[in-house]
Design an enzyme around this catalytic site. Structure first.
Site, short mmCIF file in Angstrom:
data_model
loop_
_atom_site.label_atom_id
_atom_site.label_comp_id
_atom_site.label_asym_id
_atom_site.label_seq_id
_atom_site.Cartn_x
_atom_site.Cartn_y
_atom_site.Cartn_z
N LYS A 22 0.83 -1.20 0.00
CA LYS A 22 0.00 0.00 0.00
C LYS A 22 0.86 1.25 0.00
O LYS A 22 0.61 2.19 -0.76
CB LYS A 22 -0.90 -0.05 1.23
CG LYS A 22 -2.05 0.92 1.23
CD LYS A 22 -3.25 0.36 1.98
CE LYS A 22 -3.05 0.30 3.48
NZ LYS A 22 -3.45 1.57 4.14
N SER A 23 1.90 1.27 0.82
CA SER A 23 2.76 2.46 0.89
C SER A 23 3.41 2.72 -0.46
O SER A 23 3.49 3.87 -0.93
CB SER A 23 3.86 2.25 1.94
OG SER A 23 3.31 2.16 3.21
N ARG A 27 2.73 5.87 -3.37
CA ARG A 27 3.88 6.66 -3.84
C ARG A 27 4.11 6.48 -5.34
O ARG A 27 4.53 7.42 -6.03
CB ARG A 27 5.13 6.28 -3.03
CG ARG A 27 5.06 6.84 -1.59
CD ARG A 27 6.02 6.10 -0.69
NE ARG A 27 6.13 6.67 0.65
CZ ARG A 27 5.29 6.39 1.66
NH1 ARG A 27 4.26 5.59 1.48
NH2 ARG A 27 5.49 6.93 2.85
N GLY A 94 -5.05 7.72 5.96
CA GLY A 94 -4.12 8.71 6.53
C GLY A 94 -2.94 8.95 5.61
O GLY A 94 -2.48 10.09 5.45
N ARG A 122 -8.24 11.88 13.08
CA ARG A 122 -6.80 11.67 13.20
C ARG A 122 -6.02 12.98 13.11
O ARG A 122 -6.40 13.89 12.36
CB ARG A 122 -6.33 10.67 12.12
CG ARG A 122 -7.01 9.33 12.31
CD ARG A 122 -6.55 8.32 11.30
NE ARG A 122 -5.14 8.00 11.45
CZ ARG A 122 -4.47 7.21 10.62
NH1 ARG A 122 -5.08 6.69 9.58
NH2 ARG A 122 -3.20 6.97 10.84
N SER A 167 7.49 9.17 11.92
CA SER A 167 6.36 9.02 11.00
C SER A 167 6.82 9.18 9.56
O SER A 167 7.27 10.25 9.15
CB SER A 167 5.27 10.06 11.31
OG SER A 167 4.35 10.10 10.24
N GLN A 169 4.85 9.16 7.11
CA GLN A 169 3.89 10.02 6.41
C GLN A 169 4.30 11.47 6.53
O GLN A 169 4.28 12.22 5.54
CB GLN A 169 2.49 9.83 7.00
CG GLN A 169 1.92 8.44 6.75
CD GLN A 169 0.58 8.22 7.43
OE1 GLN A 169 0.12 9.06 8.20
NE2 GLN A 169 -0.03 7.07 7.18
N ASP A 320 2.30 -1.14 11.84
CA ASP A 320 0.94 -1.58 11.49
C ASP A 320 0.67 -3.03 11.89
O ASP A 320 -0.47 -3.51 11.72
CB ASP A 320 0.72 -1.43 9.98
CG ASP A 320 0.73 0.03 9.54
OD1 ASP A 320 0.37 0.89 10.37
OD2 ASP A 320 1.07 0.29 8.38
N ARG A 351 -5.67 1.76 18.55
CA ARG A 351 -5.44 0.31 18.45
C ARG A 351 -5.06 -0.33 19.78
O ARG A 351 -5.30 -1.53 19.95
CB ARG A 351 -4.37 0.01 17.38
CG ARG A 351 -4.92 0.21 15.98
CD ARG A 351 -3.97 -0.20 14.89
NE ARG A 351 -4.66 -0.08 13.61
CZ ARG A 351 -4.05 0.10 12.44
NH1 ARG A 351 -2.73 0.18 12.38
NH2 ARG A 351 -4.76 0.19 11.33
C1 S3P Z 1 2.76 4.77 6.22
C2 S3P Z 1 3.33 5.15 7.39
C3 S3P Z 1 2.85 4.71 8.71
C4 S3P Z 1 1.89 3.52 8.60
C5 S3P Z 1 0.90 3.70 7.49
C6 S3P Z 1 1.62 3.83 6.17
C7 S3P Z 1 3.32 5.29 4.95
O1 S3P Z 1 2.15 5.78 9.33
O2 S3P Z 1 1.22 3.33 9.82
O3 S3P Z 1 0.02 2.61 7.43
O4 S3P Z 1 3.00 4.74 3.87
O5 S3P Z 1 4.10 6.24 5.00
P1 S3P Z 1 2.94 6.88 10.21
O6 S3P Z 1 3.81 7.63 9.29
O7 S3P Z 1 1.87 7.75 10.80
O8 S3P Z 1 3.68 6.10 11.24
#
Ligand code: S3P
Length: 444
Positions: A22-23, A27, A94, A122, A167, A169, A320, A351
């Site tokens: 997914k990440s 991207r 998110g 969030r 993080s 993200q 996760d 969680r």
């Molecule tokens: C992600 C970063 C993580 C993860 C999320 C995917 C990403 O979040 O929990 O499912 O793709 O950069 P955080 O950056 O808030 O830790």
């Protein structure tokens, strides 16, 4: 609401492919949209989260189509997106909203982001605070929550920013905005987080480097205003989705399952490292490199696990995976101690609280702490409960794994959030021999 129930089943056997990471999928779409030319993406996650990112980029002017399972992205270049006519809804994701806040700010347009009830609770200030330093303006509900609007400035300012929380993200949002700023933008991490954004900057022809500072911190510096060039991306399988198959196969007696083509980036593999320390029989087969990411097939066979203390500094590499690790811990003899997890309180649900509540309902001994959980495991667990999933896909999937090994079936009150990341979850498991259906558990 779409309840699902899982029941104690026969061994799980076979070979499966889990959804694309997914990440990396988010991207790949974003980098495709920021490049010049056409990016071909294979293996893209079909989950709703990633589809929401694709729709958002289309609303901002990128060309995205799918032909024979290949996603084609016609890029607009850095700073080449347009103001969308209507609000951009990012559902439950998110990652989508936080990364796209950085992308939207690359050009002087206003973008209004909305999301579902979970996403709207969030925290967003963690992204807005550094982005404001680049000159970006925000208007957010209660200063921290969706709906919010982003206004990119005429000229971005490069910054140097130390992340207060680990993080990927937040790091990625800053690096993405920094790509449109003149000069160098640096992000400093005390604990390393997933580096897919950094890898993709290099892969698409940008200039980024990282170094270790005097205090052991990790300094990532991106040079702004490169011309990124379209490049093919083959998205590997998601280790965070493979996690459910791996834990289920470890716990269901006599199982032997192979998950093909899983991304094993060392900033993502913390669950597998931990499970091995707990006694798991996991083998990595055919380790190789795929489009800039290390991958392997994972063969997993049933194993009796034992509890351990999971090092707190491992958390970013398995952030996760704690919900499904809790299920493994429930079937590990002795105690499993998980610490340093305050971030889990601001995921799709809280969680720590939601796992503790569900585990207790299923007769498992758990102690909830401000930043962790302690689980007393054994060789069996009662199950026999309906668990509230709070719009959280990973909570739903974790408790469905529990129901495959608990004495009584386990129902999750709403399985629909699973489609945000793992469409076809029940079918994939049932194909391995599991029993997951929408027939509710009989009251016991
Ligand atoms: C992600 C970063 C993580 C993860 C999320 C995917 C990403 O979040 O929990 O499912 O793709 O950069 P955080 O950056 O808030 O830790």
């Amino acid at each position: 609401m779409h309840p699902l129930t899982s029941r104690n089943t026969s061994p799980l056997t076979g070979t499966v492919i889990v959804p694309g990471d997914k990440s990396i999928s988010h991207r790949a779409l974003i980098f495709g949209a920021m490049s010049i030319g056409e990016t071909r993406i294979t293996g893209l996650s079909q989950g709703e989260d990633v589809q929401d990112t694709a729709s958002a980029l289309v609303a901002m002017g990128a060309g995205i189509t799918t032909q024979d399972g290949v996603c084609l992205v016609e890029g607009r270049g850095i700073g080449g997106l347009m103001e969308p006519a209507t609000a951009v809804d990012l559902g439950n994701s998110g990652t989508a909203v936080r990364l796209l806040m950085g992308v939207a700010a690359q050009q002087p347009i206003k973008v209004h982001f909305t999301g579902d009830a979970s996403l709207s609770s969030r925290p967003m200030a963690r992204v807005m605070t550094p982005l404001k330093q680049l000159g970006i303006q925000f208007d957010a509900r209660d200063d921290d929550l969706l709906p919010l609007s982003v206004q990119g400035p005429e000229k971005l300012l490069p910054i140097r920013y130390t992340l207060p929380v680990p993080s990927a993200q937040v790091k990625s949002a800053i690096l993405l905005a920094g790509l449109a700023a003149p000069g160098e933008t640096a992000v400093i991490e005390k604990e390393r987080t997933r580096d897919h954004t950094e890898r993709m900057v290099t892969y698409f022809g940008g200039d980024i480097h990282s170094e270790t500072g005097g205090k052991g911190e990790h300094i990532i510096t991106v040079k702004g205003q490169p011309e990124l060039k379209a490049a093919p991306v083959d998205v590997p399988g998601d280790p965070s989705q493979a996690a459910f198959v791996v834990v289920a196969a470890l716990l269901c007696p006599d199982s032997d399952v192979t998950v093909r083509n899983v991304c094993l980036n060392t900033l993502r593999d913390g669950l597998f490292v931990t499970l091995r320390e707990m006694g798991a029989n996991l083998e990595y087969l055919d380790e190789r490199n795929n489009g800039g990411e290390p991958v392997a097939d994972i063969r997993v066979r049933s194993s009796q696990l034992h509890g351990i203390e999971v090092p707190a500094d491992r958390a970013p590499s398995m952030i996760d995976e704690y919900p499904v690790l809790c299920i493994a811990a429930a079937f590990a003899t002795g105690q499993t101690v998980m610490k340093g997890l305050a971030e889990l309180r601001v995921k799709e649900s809280d969680r720590l609280a939601v796992m503790a509540e569900g585990l207790k309902a299923c007769g498992i001994k758990v102690a909830e702490q401000p930043d962790g959980l302690i689980i007393d495991g054994g060789t069996s667990a009662p199950g026999g409960a309906t668990v509230a999933t709070h719009l959280d896909h990973r909570i739903a999937m974790s408790f469905l794994v529990l129901g495959l090994v608990s004495d009584q079936p386990v129902t999750v009150d709403d399985g629909s959030p699973i489609d945000t990341s793992f469409p076809g979850f029940a079918d994939l498991f049932n194909g391995l021999g599991a029993d997951i259906s929408n027939v509710e558990r009989k009251a016991s």
